[in-house]
Design an enzyme around this catalytic site. Structure first.
Site, PDB file in Angstrom:
ATOM      1  N   GLY A   1      -6.499  -8.306   1.961  1.00 40.11           N
ATOM      2  CA  GLY A   1      -7.602  -7.617   2.075  1.00 40.11           C
ATOM      3  C   GLY A   1      -8.753  -8.379   1.192  1.00 40.11           C
ATOM      4  O   GLY A   1      -9.757  -7.783   1.154  1.00 40.11           O
TER       5      GLY A   1
ATOM      6  N   GLU B   1       0.840  -1.083  -0.042  1.00 45.97           N
ATOM      7  CA  GLU B   1       0.125   0.219   0.021  1.00 45.97           C
ATOM      8  C   GLU B   1       0.870   1.247   0.006  1.00 45.97           C
ATOM      9  O   GLU B   1       0.682   2.211  -0.388  1.00 45.97           O
ATOM     10  CB  GLU B   1      -1.174   0.088   1.210  1.00 45.97           C
ATOM     11  CG  GLU B   1      -2.116  -1.051   0.885  1.00 45.97           C
ATOM     12  CD  GLU B   1      -2.814  -1.469   2.357  1.00 45.97           C
ATOM     13  OE1 GLU B   1      -2.518  -1.227   3.278  1.00 45.97           O
ATOM     14  OE2 GLU B   1      -3.319  -2.816   2.171  1.00 45.97           O
TER      15      GLU B   1
HETATM   16  C1  PEP Z   1      -1.623  -6.434   5.094  1.00 48.16           C
HETATM   17  O1  PEP Z   1      -1.840  -5.625   4.996  1.00 48.16           O
HETATM   18  O2  PEP Z   1      -0.303  -6.530   5.459  1.00 48.16           O
HETATM   19  C2  PEP Z   1      -2.419  -7.780   5.235  1.00 48.16           C
HETATM   20  C3  PEP Z   1      -1.823  -8.843   5.152  1.00 48.16           C
HETATM   21  O3  PEP Z   1      -3.912  -7.432   5.305  1.00 48.16           O
HETATM   22  P1  PEP Z   1      -4.936  -8.640   5.148  1.00 48.16           P
HETATM   23  O4  PEP Z   1      -4.259  -9.584   6.453  1.00 48.16           O
HETATM   24  O5  PEP Z   1      -6.239  -7.902   5.562  1.00 48.16           O
HETATM   25  O6  PEP Z   1      -5.017  -9.203   3.891  1.00 48.16           O
END
Ligand code: PEP
Length: 247
Positions: free
Chosen positions: A171, A97
């Site tokens: 996510g 991100e």
């Molecule tokens: C992350 O953002 O590092 C992540 C793994 O998110 P999620 O577990 O929600 O997929």
């Protein structure tokens, strides 16, 4: 083998009242022990408060990003030294991100990892391919290239973790097959070993991307998976505890 690391990434979630979740996690672990290392990475606004609240507990606190510099005219940024001063002992660098939203290149991520070492923090250096890259058969090339560009050579003398997080699994509720996870982790291990020798052979390689209580045990039992970086399922102590207990 070093102990596995289960790290929670709260992302841009959490207010002061949510420190209660961290406390309840710490209390459960203090009561029954943990077979792995456990960390929570809250938003920057909560680091000092959480570190204070968890002092002496089995749960370490980490940042989600740091600037590569020591100090200066960088409005809104936080140095690795500031994170350490607030009570953090780890920091996530190169999360997809950050790479996508802030244009962070491998070179920038590498400089942030160097800053973490300078401040005495353990960086969790993130890599991972997009869905288009996987569909084009380029997942291994992309990930190996990111490891080569993002992990500083100074890592031979410092503790660090690598996190493999396929961008399309974050996510979304989607996860790679266990064979796909094992294939990428083996390639990362070979690259780390080539670059860093014994330090590269020992560093934990975390898997991240839709890890939840229901799939944690099988993912954590996969070859070369040395822990997990957990987003959504780290926000509630009860869910995160189940993942920690799956090690
Ligand atoms: C992350 O953002 O590092 C992540 C793994 O998110 P999620 O577990 O929600 O997929």
């Amino acid at each position: 083998m070093p102990k596995a690391l289960i790290a929670g990434n709260w992302k841009m979630n959490g207010l002061a009242a949510d420190i209660a979740e961290a406390r309840s996690l710490a209390e459960a672990l203090a009561a029954n022990g943990a077979s792995c290392r456990v960390a929570l990475c809250p938003p920057a606004t909560l680091i000092a408060k959480m570190a204070w609240s968890l002092k002496g507990s089995p749960v370490a606190v980490g940042g989600q990003d740091c600037h590569s510099g020591l100090s200066g005219a960088h409005t809104g940024d936080i140095s690795a030294e500031m994170l350490a001063d607030a009570g953090a002992s780890l920091v996530i660098v190169g999360h997809s991100e950050r790479r996508a939203d802030h244009g962070e290149s491998d070179a920038v991520v590498c400089a942030k990892a160097q800053a973490a070492f300078r401040a005495g923090l353990e960086p969790i250096i993130c890599v991972g391919e997009t869905l288009d890259q996987r569909k084009a058969g380029r997942a291994l090339d992309v990930v190996v290239g990111q490891v080569e560009g993002s992990v500083p050579l100074e890592a031979v003398d410092h503790g660090f973790a690598l996190a493999y997080e396929p961008v399309w699994a974050i996510g979304t509720g989607l996860t790679p097959t266990l064979a796909e996870i094992a294939e990428v982790h083996a390639a990362i291990r070979a690259t780390l070993r080539d670059r860093l020798g014994a330090a590269g052979a020992a560093a934990p390689i975390l898997y991240g991307g839709s890890v939840k209580p229901a799939n944690a045990a099988e993912i954590l039992a996969t070859a070369e998976v040395g822990g997990a970086l957990v987003g959504g399922a780290s926000l509630k102590a009860a869910d995160f505890l189940q993942i920690v207990r799956a090690v």
